[in-house]
Motif scaffolding. Structure first.
Motif, PDB file in Angstrom:
ATOM      1  N   TRP A 116      31.782  30.112  34.950  1.00 38.62           N
ATOM      2  CA  TRP A 116      31.308  29.448  36.259  1.00 38.62           C
ATOM      3  C   TRP A 116      30.064  28.820  36.058  1.00 38.62           C
ATOM      4  O   TRP A 116      29.081  29.302  35.172  1.00 38.62           O
ATOM      5  N   ARG A 117      29.654  27.803  36.939  1.00 42.63           N
ATOM      6  CA  ARG A 117      28.441  27.254  36.831  1.00 42.63           C
ATOM      7  C   ARG A 117      27.181  28.233  37.504  1.00 42.63           C
ATOM      8  O   ARG A 117      26.082  28.371  37.109  1.00 42.63           O
ATOM      9  N   GLU A 118      28.030  28.916  38.553  1.00 41.17           N
ATOM     10  CA  GLU A 118      26.857  29.815  39.214  1.00 41.17           C
ATOM     11  C   GLU A 118      27.936  30.812  40.019  1.00 41.17           C
ATOM     12  O   GLU A 118      29.030  30.604  40.112  1.00 41.17           O
ATOM     13  N   VAL A 119      26.957  31.990  40.332  1.00 35.90           N
ATOM     14  CA  VAL A 119      27.974  32.978  41.150  1.00 35.90           C
ATOM     15  C   VAL A 119      27.852  32.416  42.559  1.00 35.90           C
ATOM     16  O   VAL A 119      26.778  31.927  43.126  1.00 35.90           O
ATOM     17  N   ARG A 120      29.056  32.625  43.283  1.00 38.13           N
ATOM     18  CA  ARG A 120      29.018  32.353  44.810  1.00 38.13           C
ATOM     19  C   ARG A 120      29.227  33.730  45.416  1.00 38.13           C
ATOM     20  O   ARG A 120      29.751  34.533  44.908  1.00 38.13           O
ATOM     21  N   ASP A 121      28.844  33.679  46.457  1.00 37.07           N
ATOM     22  CA  ASP A 121      29.112  34.977  47.520  1.00 37.07           C
ATOM     23  C   ASP A 121      30.558  34.753  48.076  1.00 37.07           C
ATOM     24  O   ASP A 121      30.917  34.728  48.936  1.00 37.07           O
ATOM     25  N   ASN A 122      31.399  35.303  47.207  1.00 34.80           N
ATOM     26  CA  ASN A 122      33.022  35.373  47.707  1.00 34.80           C
ATOM     27  C   ASN A 122      33.823  36.507  47.140  1.00 34.80           C
ATOM     28  O   ASN A 122      33.235  37.292  46.536  1.00 34.80           O
ATOM     29  N   SER A 123      34.794  36.740  47.342  1.00 41.63           N
ATOM     30  CA  SER A 123      35.813  37.654  47.199  1.00 41.63           C
ATOM     31  C   SER A 123      35.666  37.867  45.450  1.00 41.63           C
ATOM     32  O   SER A 123      35.929  39.018  44.934  1.00 41.63           O
ATOM     33  N   GLN A 124      35.570  36.836  44.838  1.00 42.09           N
ATOM     34  CA  GLN A 124      35.788  37.025  43.379  1.00 42.09           C
ATOM     35  C   GLN A 124      34.216  37.750  43.029  1.00 42.09           C
ATOM     36  O   GLN A 124      34.533  38.592  41.918  1.00 42.09           O
ATOM     37  N   GLU A 151      27.335  50.270  28.578  1.00 39.84           N
ATOM     38  CA  GLU A 151      26.163  49.724  29.010  1.00 39.84           C
ATOM     39  C   GLU A 151      27.080  48.271  29.422  1.00 39.84           C
ATOM     40  O   GLU A 151      28.085  47.802  28.597  1.00 39.84           O
ATOM     41  N   VAL A 152      26.923  47.821  30.755  1.00 36.94           N
ATOM     42  CA  VAL A 152      27.632  46.566  31.061  1.00 36.94           C
ATOM     43  C   VAL A 152      26.696  45.340  31.028  1.00 36.94           C
ATOM     44  O   VAL A 152      25.572  45.634  31.986  1.00 36.94           O
ATOM     45  N   CYS A 153      26.799  44.246  30.539  1.00 34.44           N
ATOM     46  CA  CYS A 153      26.265  43.182  30.753  1.00 34.44           C
ATOM     47  C   CYS A 153      27.330  42.180  31.108  1.00 34.44           C
ATOM     48  O   CYS A 153      28.456  42.122  31.154  1.00 34.44           O
ATOM     49  N   CYS A 154      26.743  41.039  32.133  1.00 31.10           N
ATOM     50  CA  CYS A 154      27.535  40.125  32.881  1.00 31.10           C
ATOM     51  C   CYS A 154      26.838  38.776  32.355  1.00 31.10           C
ATOM     52  O   CYS A 154      25.479  38.784  32.157  1.00 31.10           O
ATOM     53  N   THR A 155      27.632  37.847  32.138  1.00 33.14           N
ATOM     54  CA  THR A 155      27.165  36.306  32.037  1.00 33.14           C
ATOM     55  C   THR A 155      27.966  35.313  32.972  1.00 33.14           C
ATOM     56  O   THR A 155      29.201  35.149  32.642  1.00 33.14           O
ATOM     57  N   LEU A 156      27.581  35.023  34.122  1.00 37.16           N
ATOM     58  CA  LEU A 156      28.332  34.383  35.199  1.00 37.16           C
ATOM     59  C   LEU A 156      27.637  33.000  35.732  1.00 37.16           C
ATOM     60  O   LEU A 156      28.074  32.747  36.509  1.00 37.16           O
ATOM     61  N   GLY A 157      26.743  32.585  34.603  1.00 34.29           N
ATOM     62  CA  GLY A 157      26.173  31.473  35.313  1.00 34.29           C
ATOM     63  C   GLY A 157      24.891  31.601  36.226  1.00 34.29           C
ATOM     64  O   GLY A 157      24.311  32.821  35.890  1.00 34.29           O
ATOM     65  N   MET A 158      24.434  30.955  37.023  1.00 36.76           N
ATOM     66  CA  MET A 158      23.113  30.833  37.657  1.00 36.76           C
ATOM     67  C   MET A 158      23.605  32.130  38.674  1.00 36.76           C
ATOM     68  O   MET A 158      24.485  32.080  39.221  1.00 36.76           O
ATOM     69  N   LEU A 159      22.180  32.585  38.918  1.00 41.28           N
ATOM     70  CA  LEU A 159      22.284  33.934  40.199  1.00 41.28           C
ATOM     71  C   LEU A 159      21.087  33.562  41.154  1.00 41.28           C
ATOM     72  O   LEU A 159      20.023  33.173  40.510  1.00 41.28           O
ATOM     73  N   SER A 160      21.205  34.046  42.088  1.00 45.21           N
ATOM     74  CA  SER A 160      20.328  34.038  43.309  1.00 45.21           C
ATOM     75  C   SER A 160      19.518  35.483  43.209  1.00 45.21           C
ATOM     76  O   SER A 160      20.135  36.345  42.630  1.00 45.21           O
ATOM     77  N   ALA A 161      18.411  35.412  43.534  1.00 39.94           N
ATOM     78  CA  ALA A 161      17.554  36.709  43.449  1.00 39.94           C
ATOM     79  C   ALA A 161      18.590  38.114  44.287  1.00 39.94           C
ATOM     80  O   ALA A 161      18.808  39.043  43.858  1.00 39.94           O
ATOM     81  N   ASN A 162      19.361  37.424  45.443  1.00 39.53           N
ATOM     82  CA  ASN A 162      19.794  38.562  46.125  1.00 39.53           C
ATOM     83  C   ASN A 162      21.274  39.011  45.362  1.00 39.53           C
ATOM     84  O   ASN A 162      21.551  40.205  45.319  1.00 39.53           O
ATOM     85  N   GLN A 163      21.910  38.045  44.574  1.00 38.41           N
ATOM     86  CA  GLN A 163      22.926  38.347  43.726  1.00 38.41           C
ATOM     87  C   GLN A 163      22.533  39.260  42.478  1.00 38.41           C
ATOM     88  O   GLN A 163      23.471  40.186  42.313  1.00 38.41           O
ATOM     89  N   ALA A 164      21.505  39.062  42.128  1.00 41.50           N
ATOM     90  CA  ALA A 164      20.796  39.861  41.087  1.00 41.50           C
ATOM     91  C   ALA A 164      20.741  41.247  41.465  1.00 41.50           C
ATOM     92  O   ALA A 164      21.134  42.154  41.052  1.00 41.50           O
ATOM     93  N   LYS A 165      20.324  41.468  42.763  1.00 40.04           N
ATOM     94  CA  LYS A 165      20.249  42.746  43.350  1.00 40.04           C
ATOM     95  C   LYS A 165      21.662  43.473  43.615  1.00 40.04           C
ATOM     96  O   LYS A 165      21.378  44.625  43.489  1.00 40.04           O
TER      97      LYS A 165
END
Ligand code: SAM
Ligand code: DTB
Ligand code: SF4
Length: 331
Positions: free
Chosen positions: A104-112, A129-143
Motif C-alpha cells: 500500500w502507499r498508505e493506510v486508509r481508515d477502512n475495513s481492511q 513480536e509483531v511488526c507491520c509495514t503498510l506504507g504511510m501512517l497518520s498519528a491516529n492510525q499509529a495509535k
C-alpha cells in the motif's frame, strides 16, 4: 572508542568509520556488539505478505509496483486465519518476530485496516513480536496499531535524502520521516533501514546512516537490505553489491546505533555461510527465514528454516526469544 549512545553524529565521523581498514572496522563493531547484545543470539523473523502487488508507488527496486511488469501477481488481503497459521508454523520453527507487509502507499481508515488490526491482535496473543509495514501512517492510525498490541512498525528510509528522488518520485523523504515520527509518538518501536545496490554512492549510504543515527531515540531495528534485482523494474540491471560493502554498512550501523537490532534482510540468499558469518561478526543480529524460500514475493529468495537452523548450529548461534517488553499491552 566511546560507547555512549549518541544522536549528534557528524557525517564526516560516520564516513571515517565506514572507511576504516576493514578488519579494524569489524573488530570495533564486534566489540560494540558485545557491549550491548548477547553475541550468541540471533533473532529469526518471518515475513508475511498480507497484501501483495498492485502498489501505486514507483519505488524503482520493487516487484510490487503496478508501474512495472514483473512476475508478481497481485493478491487481495489474506484471511486472518491464513496469517495466524503461517505465524504458528513460524513460531514452531524458532521465529520470534513476524512482519506483515502490505503493498500500500498508505493506510486508509477502512475495513481492511480493521482486519489488519485483528491480525495484529491475534498474532501478538501468540507471544510473538509483531511488526507491520503498510506504507504511510497518520498519528491516529499509529495509535490504533499501538492499541492492537503492535510491537514494531517498519518504514525504511532506503537511501540518502539526496538520492531518494532518483529511486522514488511518488513520495518524499519528509513523508517518510513524518510517518516515523507518527510511530515514535506511540509505544510501538521503530524499524527503519535501507537498501544497498541502488546505484547510490558511499556518501549516500553514510547520509542515510547519518539520518537514522541522529534520530533520538535511534530506531530499535535497522534492516540492511541488499538489492534483489527484479526483472521488469528500472533497477533490473544493477550490478551486485560486494560483500565488503555489506559488511561495512552493517558494521557502521552497529557502531553508530549500538543498542539497535541490525537485520541482515533481503539479498541474504546469495551470501555464503562464510559471508553471513562475517556479517554476524560485524554486528548483524537478525535474519529473515522462511518455509517457502521467499521474502515477500517470489522475486526475492530467502533461505529456509532448516538451512538457517543448520547455519546457526554451525556457527554456535542460538535463536532469540520474543522480547517480553510490552507484549500483550493493549492487545
Ligand atoms: N509498502 C511498504 C513500504 O514501502 O514502506 C512496505 C513494503 S516494502 C517491500 C519494504 C522494504 O523492502 C522497502 O523499503 C525496501 O527497503 C525493501 N525492498 C523492497 N524490494 C526490494 C528488493 N527488490 N530488494 C531489496 N530490498 C527490497
Ligand atoms: C525490510 O527492510 N526488508 C523486508 C521488510 N523490511 C519488509 C522486505 C525485503 C524485501 C522484499 C522484497 C520482495 O520480497 O519482493
Ligand atoms: Fe509499494 Fe512498498 Fe513496493 Fe514502494 S516498496 S512499490 S511502497 S510495496
Amino acid at each position: 572508542m566511546s560507547l555512549e549512545i549518541r544522536s549528534d553524529w557528524q557525517e564526516a565521523e560516520i564516513r571515517a568509520i565506514y572507511d576504516m581498514p576493514l578488519l579494524e572496522l569489524v573488530y570495533q563493531a564486534a566489540s560494540v556488539h558485545r557491549q550491548y547484545h548477547d553475541p550468541r543470539k540471533i533473532q529469526v523473523c518471518k515475513l508475511i505478505s498480507i497484501k501483495t502487488g498492485g502498489c501505486p508507488e514507483d519505488c524503482s527496486y520493487c516487484a510490487q509496483s503496478s508501474r512495472y511488469k514483473t512476475e508478481v501477481k497481485p493478491q487481495a488481503l489474506l484471511e486472518k486465519e491464513t496469517v495466524v497459521s503461517i505465524a504458528q508454523k513460524a513460531k514452531e520453527m524458532g521465529v520470534s518476530r513476524v512482519c506483515m507487509g502490505a503493498a500500500w502507499r498508505e493506510v486508509r481508515d477502512n475495513s481492511q485496516f480493521e482486519e489488519v488490526l485483528e491480525m495484529v491482535k491475534d498474532v501478538t496473543s501468540m507471544g510473538l513480536e509483531v511488526c507491520c509495514t503498510l506504507g504511510m501512517l497518520s498519528a491516529n492510525q499509529a495509535k490504533r496499531l499501538e492499541a492492537a498490541g503492535l510491537y514494531a512498525y517498519n518504514h525504511n528510509l532506503d537511501t540518502s535524502q539526496e538520492y531518494y528522488s532518483t529511486i522514488i518520485t511518488t513520495r518524499t523523504y519528509s513523508d517518510r520521516l513524518n510517518t516515523i515520527e507518527n510511530v515514535r509518538q506511540t509505544n510501538v518501536t521503530v524499524c527503519s533501514g535501507g537498501i544497498l545496490g541502488l546505484g547510490e554512492s558511499v556518501d549516500d549510504r553514510v547520509g542515510m546512516l547519518h539520518t537514522l543515527a541522529n534520530l533520538h531515540p535511534h530506531p530499535e531495528s535497522v534492516p540492511i537490505n541488499i538489492l534483489s534485482q527484479v526483472p521488469g523494474t528500472p533497477l533490473e540491471n544493477q550490478p551486485d553489491v560486494s560483500i565488503w560493502e555489506v559488511v561495512r554498512m552493517i558494521a557502521t550501523a552497529r557502531i553508530t546505533m549500538p543498542t539497535s537490532d541490525v537485520r541482515l534482510s533481503a539479498g541474504r540468499a546469495r551470501l555464503s555461510k562464510v559471508e553471513q558469518a562475517f556479517c554476524f561478526m560485524a554486528g548483524a543480529n537478525s535474519i529473515f527465514s522462511s518455509d517457502d524460500n521467499k521474502m515477500l514475493t517470489v522475486t526475492t529468495p530467502c533461505p529456509d528454516y532448516n538451512a538457517d537452523r543448520e547455519m546457526l548450529n554451525l556457527l554456535g548461534l542460538e535463536t532469540r526469544p520474543p522480547s517480553k517488553r510490552e507484549l500483550g499491552v493493549g492487545g
